[in-house]
Scaffold this motif. Sequence first.
Motif, PDB file in Angstrom:
ATOM      1  N   GLY A   1       1.511 -17.325  27.394  1.00  0.00           N
ATOM      2  CA  GLY A   1       0.988 -18.569  26.823  1.00  0.00           C
ATOM      3  C   GLY A   1      -0.411 -18.939  27.259  1.00  0.00           C
ATOM      4  O   GLY A   1      -0.954 -19.969  26.820  1.00  0.00           O
ATOM      5  N   GLY A   2      -1.019 -18.121  28.116  1.00  0.00           N
ATOM      6  CA  GLY A   2      -2.392 -18.379  28.515  1.00  0.00           C
ATOM      7  C   GLY A   2      -3.374 -17.973  27.433  1.00  0.00           C
ATOM      8  O   GLY A   2      -3.024 -17.297  26.465  1.00  0.00           O
ATOM      9  N   GLU A   3      -4.609 -18.390  27.620  1.00  0.00           N
ATOM     10  CA  GLU A   3      -5.656 -18.107  26.638  1.00  0.00           C
ATOM     11  C   GLU A   3      -6.877 -17.565  27.371  1.00  0.00           C
ATOM     12  O   GLU A   3      -7.312 -18.146  28.373  1.00  0.00           O
ATOM     13  CB  GLU A   3      -6.010 -19.394  25.897  1.00  0.00           C
ATOM     14  CG  GLU A   3      -7.064 -19.239  24.821  1.00  0.00           C
ATOM     15  CD  GLU A   3      -7.359 -20.565  24.120  1.00  0.00           C
ATOM     16  OE1 GLU A   3      -8.384 -20.634  23.406  1.00  0.00           O
ATOM     17  OE2 GLU A   3      -6.585 -21.526  24.313  1.00  0.00           O
ATOM     18  N   ILE A   4      -7.424 -16.458  26.898  1.00  0.00           N
ATOM     19  CA  ILE A   4      -8.614 -15.860  27.498  1.00  0.00           C
ATOM     20  C   ILE A   4      -9.749 -15.945  26.487  1.00  0.00           C
ATOM     21  O   ILE A   4      -9.620 -15.469  25.357  1.00  0.00           O
ATOM     22  CB  ILE A   4      -8.399 -14.377  27.876  1.00  0.00           C
ATOM     23  CG1 ILE A   4      -7.049 -14.170  28.579  1.00  0.00           C
ATOM     24  CG2 ILE A   4      -9.559 -13.873  28.722  1.00  0.00           C
ATOM     25  CD1 ILE A   4      -6.918 -14.799  29.922  1.00  0.00           C
ATOM     26  N   ARG A   5     -10.859 -16.539  26.890  1.00  0.00           N
ATOM     27  CA  ARG A   5     -12.016 -16.651  25.999  1.00  0.00           C
ATOM     28  C   ARG A   5     -13.208 -15.915  26.620  1.00  0.00           C
ATOM     29  O   ARG A   5     -13.653 -16.265  27.718  1.00  0.00           O
ATOM     30  CB  ARG A   5     -12.393 -18.107  25.778  1.00  0.00           C
ATOM     31  CG  ARG A   5     -11.312 -18.946  25.122  1.00  0.00           C
ATOM     32  CD  ARG A   5     -11.904 -20.276  24.701  1.00  0.00           C
ATOM     33  NE  ARG A   5     -10.897 -21.238  24.295  1.00  0.00           N
ATOM     34  CZ  ARG A   5     -11.191 -22.458  23.864  1.00  0.00           C
ATOM     35  NH1 ARG A   5     -12.467 -22.851  23.810  1.00  0.00           N
ATOM     36  NH2 ARG A   5     -10.231 -23.280  23.503  1.00  0.00           N
ATOM     37  N   PHE A   6     -13.704 -14.914  25.911  1.00  0.00           N
ATOM     38  CA  PHE A   6     -14.874 -14.177  26.370  1.00  0.00           C
ATOM     39  C   PHE A   6     -16.141 -14.770  25.755  1.00  0.00           C
ATOM     40  O   PHE A   6     -16.088 -15.576  24.826  1.00  0.00           O
ATOM     41  CB  PHE A   6     -14.731 -12.699  26.022  1.00  0.00           C
ATOM     42  CG  PHE A   6     -13.579 -12.036  26.733  1.00  0.00           C
ATOM     43  CD1 PHE A   6     -13.621 -11.833  28.098  1.00  0.00           C
ATOM     44  CD2 PHE A   6     -12.436 -11.649  26.038  1.00  0.00           C
ATOM     45  CE1 PHE A   6     -12.550 -11.248  28.772  1.00  0.00           C
ATOM     46  CE2 PHE A   6     -11.372 -11.056  26.688  1.00  0.00           C
ATOM     47  CZ  PHE A   6     -11.425 -10.860  28.060  1.00  0.00           C
ATOM     48  N   SER A   7     -17.285 -14.376  26.303  1.00  0.00           N
ATOM     49  CA  SER A   7     -18.597 -14.904  25.883  1.00  0.00           C
ATOM     50  C   SER A   7     -18.572 -16.428  25.886  1.00  0.00           C
ATOM     51  O   SER A   7     -19.095 -17.089  24.982  1.00  0.00           O
ATOM     52  CB  SER A   7     -18.962 -14.367  24.491  1.00  0.00           C
ATOM     53  OG  SER A   7     -19.034 -12.953  24.516  1.00  0.00           O
ATOM     54  N   SER A   8     -17.965 -16.983  26.928  1.00  0.00           N
ATOM     55  CA  SER A   8     -17.789 -18.437  27.044  1.00  0.00           C
ATOM     56  C   SER A   8     -18.308 -18.894  28.402  1.00  0.00           C
ATOM     57  O   SER A   8     -17.542 -19.024  29.371  1.00  0.00           O
ATOM     58  CB  SER A   8     -16.312 -18.816  26.871  1.00  0.00           C
ATOM     59  OG  SER A   8     -15.846 -18.456  25.590  1.00  0.00           O
ATOM     60  N   ARG A   9     -19.592 -19.127  28.468  1.00  0.00           N
ATOM     61  CA  ARG A   9     -20.225 -19.547  29.723  1.00  0.00           C
ATOM     62  C   ARG A   9     -20.148 -21.063  29.872  1.00  0.00           C
ATOM     63  O   ARG A   9     -20.401 -21.808  28.922  1.00  0.00           O
ATOM     64  CB  ARG A   9     -21.691 -19.105  29.729  1.00  0.00           C
ATOM     65  CG  ARG A   9     -22.407 -19.350  31.070  1.00  0.00           C
ATOM     66  CD  ARG A   9     -23.860 -18.933  31.005  1.00  0.00           C
ATOM     67  NE  ARG A   9     -24.626 -19.798  30.113  1.00  0.00           N
ATOM     68  CZ  ARG A   9     -25.333 -19.361  29.072  1.00  0.00           C
ATOM     69  NH1 ARG A   9     -25.375 -18.076  28.769  1.00  0.00           N
ATOM     70  NH2 ARG A   9     -26.000 -20.220  28.311  1.00  0.00           N
ATOM     71  N   MET A  10     -19.815 -21.509  31.065  1.00  0.00           N
ATOM     72  CA  MET A  10     -19.826 -22.945  31.357  1.00  0.00           C
ATOM     73  C   MET A  10     -21.263 -23.393  31.591  1.00  0.00           C
ATOM     74  O   MET A  10     -21.908 -22.942  32.528  1.00  0.00           O
ATOM     75  CB  MET A  10     -18.978 -23.247  32.595  1.00  0.00           C
ATOM     76  CG  MET A  10     -18.863 -24.730  32.899  1.00  0.00           C
ATOM     77  SD  MET A  10     -17.971 -25.098  34.434  1.00  0.00           S
ATOM     78  CE  MET A  10     -19.305 -24.953  35.632  1.00  0.00           C
ATOM     79  N   ASP A  11     -21.740 -24.291  30.753  1.00  0.00           N
ATOM     80  CA  ASP A  11     -23.114 -24.776  30.882  1.00  0.00           C
ATOM     81  C   ASP A  11     -23.212 -26.188  31.424  1.00  0.00           C
ATOM     82  O   ASP A  11     -24.308 -26.650  31.750  1.00  0.00           O
ATOM     83  CB  ASP A  11     -23.832 -24.700  29.521  1.00  0.00           C
ATOM     84  CG  ASP A  11     -24.415 -23.324  29.255  1.00  0.00           C
ATOM     85  OD1 ASP A  11     -24.176 -22.410  30.070  1.00  0.00           O
ATOM     86  OD2 ASP A  11     -25.106 -23.151  28.228  1.00  0.00           O
ATOM     87  N   ASP A  12     -22.101 -26.883  31.513  1.00  0.00           N
ATOM     88  CA  ASP A  12     -22.135 -28.228  32.088  1.00  0.00           C
ATOM     89  C   ASP A  12     -20.744 -28.591  32.592  1.00  0.00           C
ATOM     90  O   ASP A  12     -19.726 -28.039  32.134  1.00  0.00           O
ATOM     91  CB  ASP A  12     -22.608 -29.264  31.063  1.00  0.00           C
ATOM     92  CG  ASP A  12     -23.163 -30.527  31.721  1.00  0.00           C
ATOM     93  OD1 ASP A  12     -23.167 -30.592  32.968  1.00  0.00           O
ATOM     94  OD2 ASP A  12     -23.588 -31.440  30.988  1.00  0.00           O
ATOM     95  N   LEU A  13     -20.719 -29.489  33.536  1.00  0.00           N
ATOM     96  CA  LEU A  13     -19.465 -29.973  34.120  1.00  0.00           C
ATOM     97  C   LEU A  13     -19.450 -31.484  34.001  1.00  0.00           C
ATOM     98  O   LEU A  13     -20.445 -32.151  34.290  1.00  0.00           O
ATOM     99  CB  LEU A  13     -19.375 -29.551  35.587  1.00  0.00           C
ATOM    100  CG  LEU A  13     -18.072 -29.873  36.322  1.00  0.00           C
ATOM    101  CD1 LEU A  13     -16.934 -29.006  35.788  1.00  0.00           C
ATOM    102  CD2 LEU A  13     -18.235 -29.655  37.825  1.00  0.00           C
ATOM    103  N   HIS A  14     -18.325 -32.038  33.575  1.00  0.00           N
ATOM    104  CA  HIS A  14     -18.212 -33.482  33.384  1.00  0.00           C
ATOM    105  C   HIS A  14     -17.452 -34.100  34.553  1.00  0.00           C
ATOM    106  O   HIS A  14     -16.339 -33.659  34.882  1.00  0.00           O
ATOM    107  CB  HIS A  14     -17.479 -33.796  32.084  1.00  0.00           C
ATOM    108  CG  HIS A  14     -18.074 -33.117  30.887  1.00  0.00           C
ATOM    109  ND1 HIS A  14     -17.375 -32.922  29.712  1.00  0.00           N
ATOM    110  CD2 HIS A  14     -19.298 -32.565  30.681  1.00  0.00           C
ATOM    111  CE1 HIS A  14     -18.139 -32.300  28.835  1.00  0.00           C
ATOM    112  NE2 HIS A  14     -19.307 -32.053  29.416  1.00  0.00           N
TER     113      HIS A  14
END
Length: 534
Positions: A223-236
């Motif tokens: 049930g997990g999800e893996i997303r590639f080419s997904s860089r974190m650019d900001d943190l809230h």
Amino acid sequence: MIRLSNVKLPLDHDEQALNDIVLKTLGIQQKQLLSFNVFRRGYDARKKTNIFLIYTLDVDTTDNAFLIEKFIADQLVKESPDMTYKFVAKAPTDLKERPVVVGFGPCGLLTGLVLAQMGYKPIVLERGKEVRERTKDTFGFWRKKELNTESNVQFGEGGAGTFSDGKLYSQVKDPKHYSRKVLDEFVEAGAPDEILFVSKPHIGTYKLVTMVEKMRAKIIELGGEIRFSSRMDDLHIEDGQVTGLTLSSGEVIKSKHIAVAIGHSARDTFQVLHDRGVYIEAKPFSVGFRIEHQQSAIDAARFGKNAGNEILGAADYKLVHHCKNGRSVYSFCMCPGGTVVAATSEVGRVVTNGMSQYSRNERNANSAVVVGIDPSDYPGGPLAGLDFQRELESRAYVMGGENYDAPAQRVGDFMKGVPSKALGSVKPSYTPGIKLTDLADSLPDFCIEAIREAIPAFNRKIKGFALEDALLTGVETRTSAPINIKRDANFQSINTQGLFPAGEGAGYAGGIMSAAIDGIKIAEAMALSINENS
């Protein structure tokens, strides 16, 4: 069962010898011995003319309880510990918000896997590509000098450990036997069974690739999800509580439980965290060169007439020297039968690292020879170490010809302080290529002074280490992250609730195994926090 420790036998012992030494140690007859298996096997090669194997055995007899009581004062005969991994929590049926794991190296992989196994259906974000596409990009850089800054040795599925020697051992304290959980998962994903019992297990790049894919599939199946080419650019962050993040695509993901397992080279992400006020400290790390010798020479120096023995395999070494100038020089990430690889993630910079395949059968042995530095060497704030690394990497790029070739020098010339003009018997394994030069210009003077003092000292321990034809290649700067993202007893940032700094990039690991172990701890901490706040 009963665990027997420090059982020593000659290198060439036969199969019956283990059975016999169990009987002798416990003082029992054959009919009382039900079974035994090897929990760990190592070797002692301090005397290369008398190498012996050292076993830890788990033994089952007809009289286990009696024998454990009989040997109660013997530290080498104890009850076998229960090493079965036990999950600390289970996801609530009405899970309102999925945890997020940023980074899919060894730490993020185990964080995501254990969370998935507990039912939390994590979202795992990886700035790089899936492992096979990443491998194409990495080999493309090595062969064609075409750098993809988001898909390389440092970034992509599997993390930096994918392109390494694949060492699966560490010196971290492990009272809860997390390492066994890691090894069991690796074996289930296709690693050789021997990693469960050899004292210095390793896998190698090609085996790691297929293992990572299978572990990814397991997370998704749960049930997990893996997303590639997904860089974190900001943190809230709101009132000291993390609430979500923004991806490079502009997408916003909301979550109050975010693990940052970003590795030691995610410099832009370090900057994001710092800019958002997450507490970060500068910390010590090390810089230096890669050194190459012919593997046959290292085998002979370590094993003598036993060089080539199948059980011993390709010889490694671990060296340290404390210098007169107060610095320590040590070998790091030694790769038997491996290659020196280009490991930069930024344009216009040269970084070296080492890699081996499972067979460890390449011509050369290589290791980093590095000098310890601390924040007093690079004053300027929590992220000053990044600038220090970059300056050295940029200098190496220029010295190598500004085409991603690396500057290199024969050890003999380095010790004499003269530029190298030609190679000797040790041929470079580094691709894209090398440029012979004078490496004295590539590191601070105190580093050069320390390494020149250390090489003869290492030669006294490993005959031939100071061979004039041995080759130094620069620079090695990514030994560890130059920062520590401080966390509290609950594994959360000390000033940002819900943010879980993890693994090597946060300053809490130093290799595949320690990073994976930290990933399990983070998964447990996230699960307990989610349940507490549900």
